[in-house]
Design a protein around this motif. Structure first.
Motif, mmCIF file in Angstrom:
data_model
loop_
_atom_site.group_PDB
_atom_site.id
_atom_site.type_symbol
_atom_site.label_atom_id
_atom_site.label_comp_id
_atom_site.label_asym_id
_atom_site.label_seq_id
_atom_site.Cartn_x
_atom_site.Cartn_y
_atom_site.Cartn_z
ATOM 1 N N TRP A 279 0.800 -1.218 0.000
ATOM 2 C CA TRP A 279 0.000 0.000 0.000
ATOM 3 C C TRP A 279 0.838 1.276 0.000
ATOM 4 O O TRP A 279 0.310 2.359 -0.291
ATOM 5 C CB TRP A 279 -0.963 -0.011 1.183
ATOM 6 C CG TRP A 279 -2.020 -1.043 0.980
ATOM 7 C CD1 TRP A 279 -2.076 -2.296 1.512
ATOM 8 C CD2 TRP A 279 -3.156 -0.932 0.111
ATOM 9 N NE1 TRP A 279 -3.173 -2.976 1.041
ATOM 10 C CE2 TRP A 279 -3.854 -2.164 0.181
ATOM 11 C CE3 TRP A 279 -3.654 0.076 -0.700
ATOM 12 C CZ2 TRP A 279 -5.023 -2.394 -0.539
ATOM 13 C CZ3 TRP A 279 -4.822 -0.154 -1.424
ATOM 14 C CH2 TRP A 279 -5.488 -1.375 -1.335
ATOM 15 N N ALA A 283 -0.176 4.216 -2.732
ATOM 16 C CA ALA A 283 -0.609 5.547 -2.302
ATOM 17 C C ALA A 283 -0.240 6.627 -3.322
ATOM 18 O O ALA A 283 -0.853 7.696 -3.359
ATOM 19 C CB ALA A 283 -0.006 5.883 -0.941
ATOM 20 N N ILE A 354 -6.029 8.658 -0.806
ATOM 21 C CA ILE A 354 -5.241 8.318 0.390
ATOM 22 C C ILE A 354 -6.110 7.575 1.404
ATOM 23 O O ILE A 354 -5.665 6.620 2.051
ATOM 24 C CB ILE A 354 -4.643 9.585 1.037
ATOM 25 C CG1 ILE A 354 -3.555 10.157 0.130
ATOM 26 C CG2 ILE A 354 -4.039 9.246 2.401
ATOM 27 C CD1 ILE A 354 -2.390 9.223 -0.129
ATOM 28 N N ALA A 355 -7.355 7.969 1.532
ATOM 29 C CA ALA A 355 -8.266 7.278 2.455
ATOM 30 C C ALA A 355 -8.476 5.832 2.015
ATOM 31 O O ALA A 355 -8.557 4.916 2.847
ATOM 32 C CB ALA A 355 -9.602 8.011 2.527
ATOM 33 N N CYS A 357 -6.308 3.981 0.394
ATOM 34 C CA CYS A 357 -5.068 3.257 0.710
ATOM 35 C C CYS A 357 -4.954 2.962 2.205
ATOM 36 O O CYS A 357 -4.471 1.888 2.600
ATOM 37 C CB CYS A 357 -3.859 4.043 0.232
ATOM 38 S SG CYS A 357 -3.734 4.118 -1.570
ATOM 39 N N LEU A 358 -5.372 3.889 3.032
ATOM 40 C CA LEU A 358 -5.357 3.641 4.481
ATOM 41 C C LEU A 358 -6.307 2.499 4.840
ATOM 42 O O LEU A 358 -6.002 1.678 5.717
ATOM 43 C CB LEU A 358 -5.742 4.912 5.229
ATOM 44 C CG LEU A 358 -4.691 6.037 5.234
ATOM 45 C CD1 LEU A 358 -5.258 7.294 5.887
ATOM 46 C CD2 LEU A 358 -3.426 5.579 5.977
ATOM 47 N N THR A 362 -5.111 -1.057 6.436
ATOM 48 C CA THR A 362 -5.714 -1.520 7.697
ATOM 49 C C THR A 362 -6.168 -2.970 7.579
ATOM 50 O O THR A 362 -5.922 -3.791 8.472
ATOM 51 C CB THR A 362 -6.904 -0.622 8.083
ATOM 52 O OG1 THR A 362 -6.450 0.718 8.256
ATOM 53 C CG2 THR A 362 -7.555 -1.112 9.370
#
Length: 389
Positions: A279, A283, A354-355, A357-358, A362
């Protein structure tokens, strides 16, 4: 198993599973055509996965009850009909109905996996499952490329119409031999025994891993069309990234062989570490297509290595219940894929790439933690047993 038979199973499985993923590079176009806003196009993937989940529980276990060859042929015939419905859908309701039916019937791919395992000697189950899974991986990833090319040439509907013809061809040419692996159970008892598989600790651990890794997988592949479309890429170009991810097929065979040698746990930990790391380059997708290519290769290699290890390990629990084991396990795959699809497209609409990828990171890190805890418990149990002796 004869190489020609294994090849046929791999091709049939690849064609079947591709239907679940055709929509991913086309979601924006399909939504525009039918008046569905971009923030909700993830529903196309999610509804397919919902149908897939129902099929895994209600249809796949039938492979332990009836003639698998006839079951597989009948599912391909019905799948062809569902593809026709989708290809001719003129409103959102019919499209969603068609996609749900595709998901329900595409579970024939799991019947093919269980069938392949049942034809194998115990010492080669991992190898055979890995070979068929290679076909599945190629089908999943080339689905995006093929659908993108066909959509650019003849519109998104042509994708489903061509696939319908392929499904009919497979049903017509399916070979006639099949092992007599029939359970002496009623259908209700068969479903109840499927639920009881949750009492197996190894099954529980591998099912949770399936949910998490495919949530990560779907987080990428269900939403990546959104930032790429915003850069003006065509359907063919977006689908072309499936060719990059096809490297994941290379992990299936070695992972199966490592599992046959008793190294499934180590393979899982190494692959999940790679999945979490993937990830970081992903990103940078909006700024660099090379970053997307590198991240996609790492992610797909990792996911398929864990997936093959999972299936090979759980099949050994109860080979006579192969269809039930594979079907119940894949329910968690379907849940994870559906969650990843709807969550990633919703997050992208609200907060950007970006959200997404986060979210994927997770899911990946959670899987690594779950696998690590499982290895730790197994090691502790082995030490306790050793001290008892």
């Amino acid at each position: 198993m004869q190489p020609s038979r294994r090849l046929f199973l791999a091709i049939a499985a690849g064609v079947a599973v591709a239907n679940v993923y055709f929509a991913q590079p086309l979601v924006v176009t399909m939504g525009t055509d039918l008046g569905i806003p971009p923030g909700r196009v993830g529903l196309f993937v999610t509804i397919t996965q919902v149908g897939y989940g129902f099929g895994l529980f209600f249809l796949v276990p039938l492979g332990d009850l009836v003639d698998r060859r006839r079951l597989i042929r009948f599912q391909f015939l019905l799948l062809a009909a569902a593809l026709l419905l989708t290809g001719f859908a003129h409103n959102a309701a019919l499209l969603l109905l068609g996609l749900a039916a595709i998901g329900l019937l595409a579970v024939v791919v799991q019947s093919l996996v269980a069938f392949a395992a049942s034809l194998s000697y115990p010492a080669e189950v991992g190898k055979v499952v890995g070979g068929v899974t290679s076909g599945i991986v190629i089908g999943i990833l080339l689905a995006r490329t093929v659908s993108g090319l066909l959509a650019d040439l003849a519109g998104w509907r042509s994708v489903y119409l061509v696939s319908s013809l392929l499904s009919l061809l497979i049903a017509a040419t399916l070979f006639r031999t099949t092992p007599q692996n029939k359970a002496k159970l009623s259908y209700y008892a068969l479903l109840r025994s499927t639920v009881s598989l949750w009492t197996e600790p190894l099954f529980r651990a591998r099912a949770v891993l399936a949910l998490l890794i495919f949530a990560a997988f779907s987080t990428l592949w269900s939403s990546v069309a959104l930032p790429l479309s915003s850069q003006g890429l065509s359907h063919a170009a977006i689908g072309g990234f499936g060719l990059v991810g096809a490297a994941g097929a290379l992990a299936a065979g070695p992972a199966g062989r490592l599992n046959d040698r008793g190294r499934g746990a180590l393979t899982t930990l190494a692959a999940l570490t790679l999945l979490t790391m993937s990830w970081l380059p992903l990103a940078f997708t909006p700024k660099s297509l090379w970053a997307l290519a590198i991240g996609a290769i790492l992610l797909d290699l990792a996911v398929q290595a864990v997936h093959v290890s999972n299936q090979s390990m759980i099949y050994g629990l109860r080979p006579e219940a192969g269809s039930r084991l594979i079907g119940a396990y894949m329910v968690f795959y379907s849940i994870g894929s559906g969650v990843g699809a709807i969550a990633s497209t919703t997050l992208y609409a609200a907060f950007g790439w970006i959200a997404v990828c986060l979210l994927g990171a997770t899911f990946s890190l959670s899987a690594l933690v779950v696998a690590g805890l499982g290895v730790r418990r197994s090691s502790r149990a082995s030490l306790l047993c050793g001290s008892c002796r």
